[in-house]
Design a protein around this motif. Structure first.
Motif, mmCIF file in Angstrom:
data_model
loop_
_atom_site.group_PDB
_atom_site.id
_atom_site.type_symbol
_atom_site.label_atom_id
_atom_site.label_comp_id
_atom_site.label_asym_id
_atom_site.label_seq_id
_atom_site.Cartn_x
_atom_site.Cartn_y
_atom_site.Cartn_z
ATOM 1 N N GLN A 51 10.923 18.094 -15.819
ATOM 2 C CA GLN A 51 10.225 18.550 -14.606
ATOM 3 C C GLN A 51 10.981 18.060 -13.365
ATOM 4 O O GLN A 51 11.224 18.812 -12.430
ATOM 5 N N SER A 98 1.237 19.651 -14.531
ATOM 6 C CA SER A 98 1.863 19.423 -15.843
ATOM 7 C C SER A 98 0.847 19.577 -16.973
ATOM 8 O O SER A 98 1.076 20.322 -17.938
ATOM 9 N N MET A 113 7.282 25.661 -13.863
ATOM 10 C CA MET A 113 7.813 25.410 -12.514
ATOM 11 C C MET A 113 8.992 26.322 -12.231
ATOM 12 O O MET A 113 9.102 26.899 -11.137
ATOM 13 N N PRO A 143 5.796 22.496 -18.895
ATOM 14 C CA PRO A 143 5.618 22.450 -17.438
ATOM 15 C C PRO A 143 6.894 22.753 -16.658
ATOM 16 O O PRO A 143 6.846 23.410 -15.622
ATOM 17 N N ALA A 144 8.045 22.298 -17.153
ATOM 18 C CA ALA A 144 9.303 22.540 -16.427
ATOM 19 C C ALA A 144 9.618 24.038 -16.385
ATOM 20 O O ALA A 144 10.119 24.556 -15.385
ATOM 21 N N LEU A 184 1.880 16.491 -10.754
ATOM 22 C CA LEU A 184 2.529 15.833 -11.889
ATOM 23 C C LEU A 184 1.532 14.898 -12.564
ATOM 24 O O LEU A 184 0.800 14.148 -11.900
#
Ligand code: XUL
Ligand code: MN
Length: 345
Positions: free
Chosen positions: A265, A212, A226, A222-223, A240
């Motif tokens: 996330q 993150s 991912m 970050p999401a 995380l």
């Protein structure tokens, strides 16, 4: 607390002595066995390893000694019903790697980096884990003119291919980070990491790990990082944590700065069945002010935050959300999420 099929890990470096660039350590060193006990007591399932977390002083240990020590660690893990999630070669502390490891201009340093990484693969095999994390710490520059970035990229690819050849069972996950310790790193984002993997000699064995804080330091969400890796089924691990703006890599407890960013996330991981794909890793550090007896709460807090956010994610009214998305009523959608995060009154 119900874990909903997820497995969790952290690394021995997440229970640390609290030193920072301006001051000495503030907590005593905790023995590996005690860290393992904490991991188990807090309800985690797996330990993350740097190669020398399993085999201290790795550069001066004989090959037989290395395997023997790794085996003893595997035994400790098994005795506690735990497992190793990954082994990462520590390629940033030896004087040889001062100017980079795989991308150093010095051929002796590059050879050292490959040999050290092969040892990490051997340790992984002994620990019963075929996942290798490559955090490419010093693969970048302090001054752009110091290295040829095209050549460096080819050298990184060559290193990945050499390791894939060395161990046919090995799977590599690249953990990008845009800066620190270098001013500018060559593999700053998941896009870079995955391009390298896809150009490799065996792309199905190269994936990515999103941390993150590293994504935030690159100015990215970050999401979304991912999600990019999930889209190609290449998200094999996560670190995380949280990060308060663009400064040094803080490794704050997950959700400690921005709960909505943490929620997203958890949402993308859960929407994509991440529990079937990898272990939820933490990479968090306790605050420097905390005495040793309190300096594991950041791990507990991060795990509980994940699980509480998971409850929020799974309780969302998806039909209502779809309706709001179709109607483009984003203000109402915003309230639906904020209201869920605020909890019941
Ligand atoms: C450094 C970092 C590392 C890697 C493992 O910022 O995150 O601890 O996760 O080498
Ligand atoms: Mn990390």
């Amino acid at each position: 607390m119900e874990k909903h099929g997820y497995r969790f890990s952290f690394g021995p470096w997440n229970i640390h002595e609290g030193a920072d660039p301006f001051g000495p350590t503030v907590r005593p060193t905790v023995a590996f066995a005690a860290k393992l006990a904490t991991l188990k007591n807090l309800g985690f399932d797996a330990m993350q390893f740097h190669d020398d977390d399993a085999v201290p002083n790795l550069d001066s240990v004989s090959p037989e000694g290395m395997l023997h020590q790794a085996n003893a660690v595997r035994q400790m893990l098994e005795d506690n019903g735990l497992f190793a999630e990954f082994v990462a070669p520590r390629l940033w502390e030896h004087p040889m790697t001062i100017d980079g490891a795989f991308t150093s201009n010095d051929p002796a340093a590059r050879t050292y980096a490959i040999e050290r990484s092969k040892k990490a693969a051997d340790i992984g095999r002994e620990l019963g884990c075929n996942l290798m994390v490559l955090w490419l710490a010093r693969e970048g520059t302090y001054i752009r003119e110091a290295k040829d970035a095209v050549l460096a990229t080819h050298r990184l690819l060559e290193a990945v291919n050499t390791l894939l050849d060395y161990d046919p069972e090995l799977r590599i996950v690249i953990e990008p980070k845009p800066n620190e310790p270098m001013d500018l790193a060559y593999i700053p984002t998941i896009g870079h990491a995955l391009s390298l993997g896809m150009q490799s000699s065996d792309p199905v064995r190269v994936g990515a790990l999103v941390e993150s804080a590293h994504a935030i330091l690159a100015g990215l969400d970050p999401a979304d990082e991912m999600s990019f890796a999930l889209a190609f089924d290449r998200l094999w691990s996560v670190h995380l944590n949280d990060q308060n703006g663009l400064k040094f890599d803080q490794d704050k407890a997950f959700g400690a700065v921005d709960l909505r960013r943490a929620f997203n996330q958890v949402r993308v991981l859960d929407e994509n069945s991440f529990w079937e794909k990898g272990v939820v890793g933490l990479d968090v550090k306790a605050m420097r002010t905390q005495p040793a007896e309190l300096a594991t709460k950041h791990l507990r807090n991060s795990l509980h935050t994940f699980l509480r956010l998971l409850e929020v994610v799974r309780s969302l009214d998806r039909a209502k959300m779809d309706e709001l998305i179709m109607a483009r009523d984003y203000e109402e959608l915003d309230w639906l999420v904020v209201d869920a995060l605020l909890g019941t009154r």
